[in-house]
Design a protein around this motif. Structure first.
Motif, PDB file in Angstrom:
ATOM      1  N   PRO A 203     -36.771 -36.188  39.636  1.00 61.36           N
ATOM      2  CA  PRO A 203     -35.580 -36.036  38.805  1.00 61.36           C
ATOM      3  C   PRO A 203     -34.672 -34.952  39.380  1.00 61.36           C
ATOM      4  N   LEU A 205     -31.760 -32.527  38.094  1.00 63.65           N
ATOM      5  CA  LEU A 205     -31.143 -32.046  36.857  1.00 63.65           C
ATOM      6  C   LEU A 205     -29.764 -31.471  37.174  1.00 63.65           C
ATOM      7  N   THR A 214     -34.097 -34.108  28.476  1.00 65.29           N
ATOM      8  CA  THR A 214     -34.917 -32.985  28.924  1.00 65.29           C
ATOM      9  C   THR A 214     -36.334 -33.095  28.375  1.00 65.29           C
ATOM     10  N   ALA A 218     -36.716 -36.202  32.327  1.00 68.72           N
ATOM     11  CA  ALA A 218     -36.158 -35.161  33.195  1.00 68.72           C
ATOM     12  C   ALA A 218     -37.210 -34.158  33.637  1.00 68.72           C
ATOM     13  N   MET A 219     -38.281 -34.016  32.868  1.00 68.43           N
ATOM     14  CA  MET A 219     -39.302 -33.015  33.174  1.00 68.43           C
ATOM     15  C   MET A 219     -40.639 -33.622  33.600  1.00 68.43           C
ATOM     16  N   GLY A 221     -41.212 -35.151  36.686  1.00 69.33           N
ATOM     17  CA  GLY A 221     -41.210 -35.432  38.121  1.00 69.33           C
ATOM     18  C   GLY A 221     -42.360 -34.786  38.869  1.00 69.33           C
ATOM     19  N   ILE A 224     -39.433 -31.118  40.352  1.00 71.45           N
ATOM     20  CA  ILE A 224     -38.251 -31.081  39.498  1.00 71.45           C
ATOM     21  C   ILE A 224     -37.168 -30.287  40.226  1.00 71.45           C
ATOM     22  N   SER A 255     -30.357 -23.259  35.586  1.00 69.57           N
ATOM     23  CA  SER A 255     -31.391 -23.700  36.527  1.00 69.57           C
ATOM     24  C   SER A 255     -32.077 -22.499  37.186  1.00 69.57           C
ATOM     25  N   VAL A 264     -38.549 -25.308  36.862  1.00 72.75           N
ATOM     26  CA  VAL A 264     -37.859 -26.023  37.933  1.00 72.75           C
ATOM     27  C   VAL A 264     -38.498 -25.622  39.261  1.00 72.75           C
ATOM     28  N   ASP A 265     -38.714 -26.609  40.128  1.00 76.44           N
ATOM     29  CA  ASP A 265     -39.389 -26.332  41.401  1.00 76.44           C
ATOM     30  C   ASP A 265     -38.430 -25.964  42.528  1.00 76.44           C
TER      31      ASP A 265
END
Length: 296
Positions: A203, A205, A214, A218-219, A221, A224, A255, A264-265
């Motif tokens: 995903p 974002l 969200t 969206a969360m 993946g 992310i 983010s 978030v990665d």
């Protein structure tokens, strides 16, 4: 400067009416000003830089058409389920009938609903791509958005392709009530089956990604990924502050904040997104198309 020279200069200056006329002669849509740094630039300059300010890297909102063009190799895009369109099952009305609102949105955006789905290649890697469009009712997730994404994921599972979804949404579509909330489970279920086959889901974002989107796909993946300074949230800032009775940090729900706290990665600029995605997919050994041969 002498008085005579000043009078000559004053006489040669254009009048206010002339200046107004010249301003009207400038073609509309030629210039745009960055909301962040105030840079005045040609629209063409902004478009050539993937709608990212060349001075401060502010990411302007952009359409699903632009995003497809930015990510998918030229000539490889194949839309799927583009004919699906929402109806008005509840006969919902606020300031206007939901059916009328849908009709207006279709005329304004040229889209059948708030997401485009299709197949294509990204730097010669076959992918299944879903792109949400905030211009269509705030990218809200109704029955058609959920159905198109679920069908795309099921198709990708059969074809053994990675799925990439660019999220841009205000959340579930209130005009469809419970039917819109059901899409969270539907898309999540399709993703679970996709990931059971050891296939990748990424995903992306973008700003904004909020609400039921969200809270679901969206969360979910494998990685992310978010755009810089994107607004990512479930509930609104004011609602949270009133609930916990505390002030939140100024960068809360960005983010960068979510990256620091592990939600978030990766944060990747739009100008680098296509290249970075191809590198990420190559780690999973997805084959590239090279004429008729397969290269790893």
């Amino acid at each position: 400067m002498s008085l005579s020279e000043w009078l000559v200069t004053k006489r040669n200056l254009p009048s206010k009416s002339t200046l107004r006329q010249r301003a009207l002669e400038i073609p509309e849509g030629l210039w745009i000003k960055c909301d962040e740094c105030g840079l005045l630039m040609y629209y063409k300059t902004l478009n050539n830089n993937a709608k990212v300010c060349p001075q401060c890297s502010h990411h302007f909102r952009t359409s699903s058409h632009d995003r497809i063009e930015q990510l998918v190799d030229k000539g490889s895009w194949q839309p799927v389920n583009s004919e699906l369109a929402s109806t008005d099952p509840l006969g919902f009305r606020d300031k206007k009938m939901y059916s009328k609102r849908l009709k207006d949105m279709k005329a304004k955006t040229g889209l059948s609903d708030a997401v485009q789905t299709g197949l294509g290649t990204l730097n010669q890697i076959p992918i299944a791509l879903g792109v949400m469009d905030f211009r269509f009712m705030g990218g809200s997730m109704g029955s058609v958005v959920g159905e198109k994404l679920a069908r795309l994921i099921e198709m990708a599972t059969r074809l053994k392709r990675p799925v990439i979804i660019l999220c841009a949404s205000g959340g579930a579509r209130m005009q469809e009530g419970m039917l819109s909330l059901m899409q969270m489970a539907k898309v999540s279920s399709a993703l679970h089956k996709h990931q059971q086959k050891k296939l990748v889901y990424l995903p992306i974002l973008t700003s904004p990604t909020t609400g039921g989107v969200t809270a679901s796909f969206a969360m979910l993946g494998d990685l992310i990924i978010a755009e810089p300074k994107a607004l990512i949230a479930f509930a609104g800032r004011r609602v949270i502050e009133q609930t916990i009775r505390e002030d939140l940090p100024s960068n809360f729900q960005t983010s960068e904040y979510l990256f620091e706290h592990g939600f978030v990665d990766l944060i990747i600029s739009r100008t680098e997104l296509k290249r970075q995605l191809s590198i990420i997919l190559s780690f999973y050994q997805y084959p590239q198309k090279n004429n008729d041969s397969v290269v790893y």
